[in-house]
Design a protein around this motif. Structure first.
Motif, mmCIF file in Angstrom:
data_model
loop_
_atom_site.group_PDB
_atom_site.id
_atom_site.type_symbol
_atom_site.label_atom_id
_atom_site.label_comp_id
_atom_site.label_asym_id
_atom_site.label_seq_id
_atom_site.Cartn_x
_atom_site.Cartn_y
_atom_site.Cartn_z
ATOM 1 N N UNK A 1 0.791 -1.219 0.000
ATOM 2 C CA UNK A 1 0.000 0.000 0.000
ATOM 3 C C UNK A 1 0.826 1.272 0.000
ATOM 4 N N UNK A 2 0.105 2.388 -0.145
ATOM 5 C CA UNK A 2 0.737 3.700 -0.301
ATOM 6 C C UNK A 2 1.492 4.126 0.955
ATOM 7 N N UNK A 3 0.893 3.913 2.116
ATOM 8 C CA UNK A 3 1.471 4.456 3.353
ATOM 9 C C UNK A 3 2.841 3.853 3.650
ATOM 10 N N UNK A 4 2.922 2.540 3.665
ATOM 11 C CA UNK A 4 4.187 1.861 3.964
ATOM 12 C C UNK A 4 5.254 2.238 2.944
ATOM 13 N N UNK A 5 4.872 2.231 1.662
ATOM 14 C CA UNK A 5 5.847 2.479 0.604
ATOM 15 C C UNK A 5 6.331 3.923 0.623
#
Length: 540
Positions: free
Chosen positions: A83-87
């Motif tokens: 997902x966007x947050x982790x990446x």
């Protein structure tokens, strides 16, 4: 009895544009570091002994791991799976790590260190890569350039990972809304980083009267710390959005290689990807040499050392004026009252004229090229809004190609004719740089929002990663080619302000010609297959 409608952060224009601002500011900082050495090529050559090939090899190393170790493909898989947050946070941390390594390579502390000795004696031959002619190092390459290249490779992994993550994040927050406007606005703000770099990198390098290239790199490192903070704040906003919508950040379906097959079998995807690599290869590598190209083709007389135009304070004043140009021009696009819109536009134009006059008085190639993104900041929202409501994305790509060709040929054949004309040459340079920057604004406004029309929603991250990977091949190759062509066409020229840039610029114009042909093919394919690239993003 009225029914209360539950709204999410995404439904609030203020909140989704705040999310965009966080992502754009992070990319703004990364763009500054990307070109942090570009405006001080001469100082790097003088203090570190790099020639054109060493400089070009180091600059091209930014994308080496992304291209030849396929890191960008893995980044796309990570994005789709995690997902966007982790990446986003991962990309910020990786960028910062690589930046710190590059900073140390440029410090005086590196000279004579054990690392200096090791890099001098090693990495002169890389099996397989040397045979293929794609090694990021070569025998005789200065140790500081090798170590800086290692750091730049790591930074490049994080930067390109951030790029696909930001694109995916914008799709998440703006799909079905003003997505082209959002993507165009993000890139317009991010590209102000180019102007910021061109102004402040020489400023910090020459601060206090002594030349220190590591100070400029340290400035970029501090900004990447800020970028990481922006991603952390975005993390919490995005998490709140998912808690409201009930969406899961991680994908329920595991990633499968067959998902890539869906992307790679799309002719529209390949045309968009190839257009992307041609566009970006004609711009980003050029940025790394643009200041030196202007130094070689303009007659610049430094102002007296005790004058205002040679002082440190003029840098701050000029940057403030630049921000006025950008802010007023950008804001004018969102005014519904005509008098207010034209008033802001007038302020932006007057500030731009003032900025150009100050650049002329400073007789500085760096501040002249810093005007590059300013017209783009003004027109990108207009283009994005047009694509959202009217369409014509493929047609805009064709127009961008024509402008790209005209600008590089002007730099190659027209600008040198005005060498010796203190005013004429700078006017030609300003006009061409502004048009080139505006042509580049056509890409984020029209190309990136087209990707969701080409692939399934669950593999958008991988699709962007593949496009960025293909793009990175050009970003690795062309800085290296420009450096080699410069050395080959300027034999015996030791002064970096006396290079002849004709053939490197012709090579870049050739990329524009190829992009024009592909753009015309894309229009035909779009019409035949009904991809919808010419259709608006927002259905009325």
């Amino acid at each position: 009895m009225s029914q209360v409608i539950q709204k999410t952060l995404r439904d609030s224009a203020a909140m989704r544009w705040t999310a965009l601002l966080l992502l754009a500011l992070a990319m703004f900082c990364s763009y500054i570091f990307m070109d942090i050495l570009s405006p001080i090529f001469k100082e790097v050559q003088d203090t570190r002994g790099w020639d054109g090939t060493a400089f070009g090899t180091m600059q091209g190393s930014e994308v080496f791991l992304n291209v030849f170790v396929f890191f960008l493909i893995f980044a796309g898989i990570i994005l789709d799976k995690m997902g966007v947050r982790f990446t986003a946070i991962l990309s910020g941390a990786v960028m910062l790590t690589g930046a710190v390594i590059k900073w140390y390579a440029m410090t005086d502390g590196f000279i004579g260190s054990s690392l200096d000795t090791w890099f001098t004696e090693n990495l002169n031959y890389i099996p397989v890569f040397d045979e293929l002619g794609v090694s990021p190092f070569y025998e005789g390459m200065p140790a500081s350039a090798k170590f800086a290249a290692c750091g730049f490779m790591i930074f490049g992994c994080g930067c390109e990972m951030a790029g696909i993550t930001v694109s995916r994040g914008i799709v998440k927050w703006f799909k079905g809304r003003e997505m082209a406007l959002a993507m165009g606005s993000e890139m317009a703000l991010a590209r102000l980083g180019v102007a910021t770099c061109m102004i402040f990198s020489p400023f910090f390098c020459k601060l206090g009267g002594d030349i220190c290239v590591s100070r400029s790199v340290a400035f970029g490192v501090v900004l990447l710390c800020i970028a990481l903070i922006m991603f952390i704040v975005y993390f919490f906003m995005d998490k709140k959005l998912d808690s409201q919508t009930g969406e899961s950040e991680e994908k329920d379906d595991p990633f499968k290689i067959s998902d890539l097959g869906q992307i790679l079998t799309s002719s529209g995807f390949w045309l968009v990807a190839l257009l992307c690599v041609l566009y970006y290869s004609a711009i980003f590598p050029f940025q790394k040499y643009a200041v030196n190209m202007l130094q070689c083709n303009l007659t610049l007389t430094p102002p007296a050392e005790d004058s205002f135009w040679a002082s440190d304070s003029v840098t701050i004043v000029q940057y403030i004026i630049m921000l006025v140009v950008a802010a007023a021009g950008f804001a004018s696009n969102f005014q519904k009252v005509k008098s207010r819109q034209y008033g802001l536009l007038g302020v932006s134009v007057l500030a731009l004229i003032t900025y150009c006059y100050m650049g002329y008085m400073r007789q500085s190639a760096e501040t002249i090229f810093a005007v590059f993104p300013l017209l783009a900041v003004l027109i990108t929202p207009i283009l994005g809004s047009y694509v959202d409501h009217k369409g014509k994305a493929a047609s805009m790509l064709v127009l961008g190609s024509l402008l790209l060709i005209a600008c590089h040929l002007t730099f190659a054949f027209v600008l040198p004719l005005f060498k010796g004309s203190a005013v004429g040459g700078i006017i030609i340079a300003y006009a061409t740089i502004l048009v080139l920057g505006s042509s580049f604004s056509l890409v984020p406004a029209s190309l990136w929002p087209s990707v969701p029309k080409l692939v399934d929603a669950k593999v958008i991250g991988s699709a962007y990663a593949l496009i960025f990977w293909i793009q990175n091949i050009g970003l690795w190759l062309f800085p290296l080619l420009i450096g080699k062509v410069l050395d080959a066409t300027n034999p015996g020229v030791e002064n970096p302000t006396e290079f002849d840039y004709t053939w490197p610029l012709v090579m870049l114009a050739g990329l524009g010609v190829a992009a024009l042909l592909l753009g015309l093919v894309l229009k035909v394919v779009d019409k035949k297959k009904g991809i919808g690239l010419e259709e608006p993003n927002i259905k009325e």
